[in-house]
Design a protein around this motif. Structure first.
Motif: not given
Lengths: 265, 265
Positions: A1, A4-6, A8-9, B17-19, B21, B57
């Motif tokens: 993951m 940045k996504q982590r 956010q979550l 999906q926002q993000f 990879s 992102e």
DNA sequence: ATAAATTTGATCAAAATTTAGCATATTGAT
DNA sequence: ATCAATATGCTAAATTTTGATCAAATTTAT
């Protein structure tokens, strides 16, 4: 993951449950505890959460860095929508009060923001704490613009300062325009405690105080009293205003302007 | 697949999906990771998405390119064009100097304006007299923004005040970044007399002074001397800088950063 | 107060990601 | 069809992130 996504979550989780332990987060986000700790450290540095022993804690909204409530975006423009047509007419009337070359103060807010359209072809000297209004005027008009110093509050689109501010103090205006969430016998109201101080400072620098408030605001209460009625010189409202109240305002030496809402525009 | 088509799809995926990879995108669009990286870099430059480590992102709609150029665009943006690529690299290097949470000052100008792109994903406390930079940062980033009070000068996109300004005085920063039309043995130059006073006031509030100047500015003279070399802590310039001068600056205790101009990105 | 348990920060090697350079393929213009 | 320009894919090297381990610090239980 993705990191940045982590992040956010992680913040989302915190938003829901106030606290979260390193262990919780580690399993919910499947990342090692070491990683979660690093995330927390990083986010804490950014003032996105508070690092506490064992995990992390949310910040209450006043401490939190505005989570992207965009300028010119959501919050501000949404407020602008309500009774926008009436507000626009009040704004038009307000601008009529000004003579080219005059020095005026415009307090931030959705009503006064509408003045931008009518200020476009004027040549005034405007001091405003509204960042968004300044932006518009800079782009679409030749008015001279002055800004107070301070921090930019995105949500309100306004510049606020805790300090005495010389830029304001040296500015001398003939008129100050402001909107309000409510005006009644008790005075002029303000709902946002952050704004009160600045507004009062601004008010001191102007000879005349002109309040814009559509008829639904008349007699309405809100959280704080900004100033007594005796400080108001002019009230611009619409023709649906309660005649009783209008009479009262007039008896208090306020010049009340009634804008016909059925006016063609 | 056409590049344009791939870009469109990439953006569509992000929208959903926002993000995403690099790896995800690479398989979904069947293109190599290298290509995806190049796509992301390109789209990021166009403000269509944000490049983050590991992927990309989405930008929320208000940050999207749809917006019109700020502040009349003319004079200011024109200046921006010259050696824009080099300035961009200097700006990138400048932002690398900052730690999240730090308090910094950014002086207005075309070089420092370029820092906006790299500040987008940072969380700093920024005091700037550049109205245009503040505008950009307010819209595209979470940085805390503070403005000095004063009049808005459209041509330079800057806020200037003749008065002592408390907002500045109470701000304490670890670093101040500034561009310059010239820097040499005589010191740091400034061409616009209006700016000198503000710049000097800002400089007082920062521990370190970091100057951005591409190699053509080295040894160049201009109208006014802003400050002597002894006040400069770091100079960020490009690899085409005259080695003699670089040596001189270093002998004056200035940390000189040479950015490779042949770097792609 | 002491011991046990937990949390933390630091360090380091492994894994993942980015960058840079080069070879190949594709495209567009002549 | 040929050439130049651009786009793509691949690889090696550099950088960054991650997870594991462990000693030190802090909290909890006795």
């Amino acid at each position: 993951m993705l990191e940045k996504q982590r992040h956010q979550l992680l913040l989302d989780i915190l938003d829901e449950q106030q606290f979260a332990s390193v262990n919780d987060l580690s399993s919910q986000l499947n990342a090692s505890e070491a990683t979660i700790r690093r995330d927390i450290t990083k986010l804490a540095k950014q003032d996105q959460l508070r690092k506490i022993r064992g995990g992390a804690e949310v910040l209450n909204s006043s401490e939190r860095r505005s989570r992207r409530p965009h300028l010119s975006g959501t919050a501000f423009l949404a407020a602008k929508e309500q009774r926008a047509d009436v507000k626009r007419l009040l704004a038009k009337e307000a601008v009529k009060f000004c003579e080219d070359g005059e020095f005026i103060i415009i307090n931030g807010g959705s009503s006064t923001y509408m003045m931008r359209e009518f200020l476009a072809e004027r040549h005034l000297n405007v001091l405003t704490n509204s960042f968004v209004l300044a932006q518009e005027l800079a782009e679409t008009s030749d008015n001279q613009i002055t800004l107070p110093g301070g921090e930019l509050y995105r949500k309100q689109g306004i510049i606020l300062s805790a300090f005495e501010n010389d830029t304001i103090q040296y500015y001398q205006a003939s008129k100050m325009f402001m909107g309000t969430p409510g005006i009644g016998k008790f005075g002029v109201m303000e709902s946002d405690p952050l704004l009160i101080q600045t507004e009062q400072k601004l008010k001191k620098q102007a000879d005349q105080l002109i309040v814009l408030a559509d008829s639904t605001k008349l007699g309405k209460r809100s959280n704080f009293i900004l100033c007594p009625l005796s400080e108001v010189d002019v009230l611009i409202t619409d023709s649906e205003a309660d005649p009783e109240l209008v009479k009262y305002f007039e008896s208090e030496n306020i010049q009340v302007i009634l804008v016909d809402v059925n006016q063609p525009s």
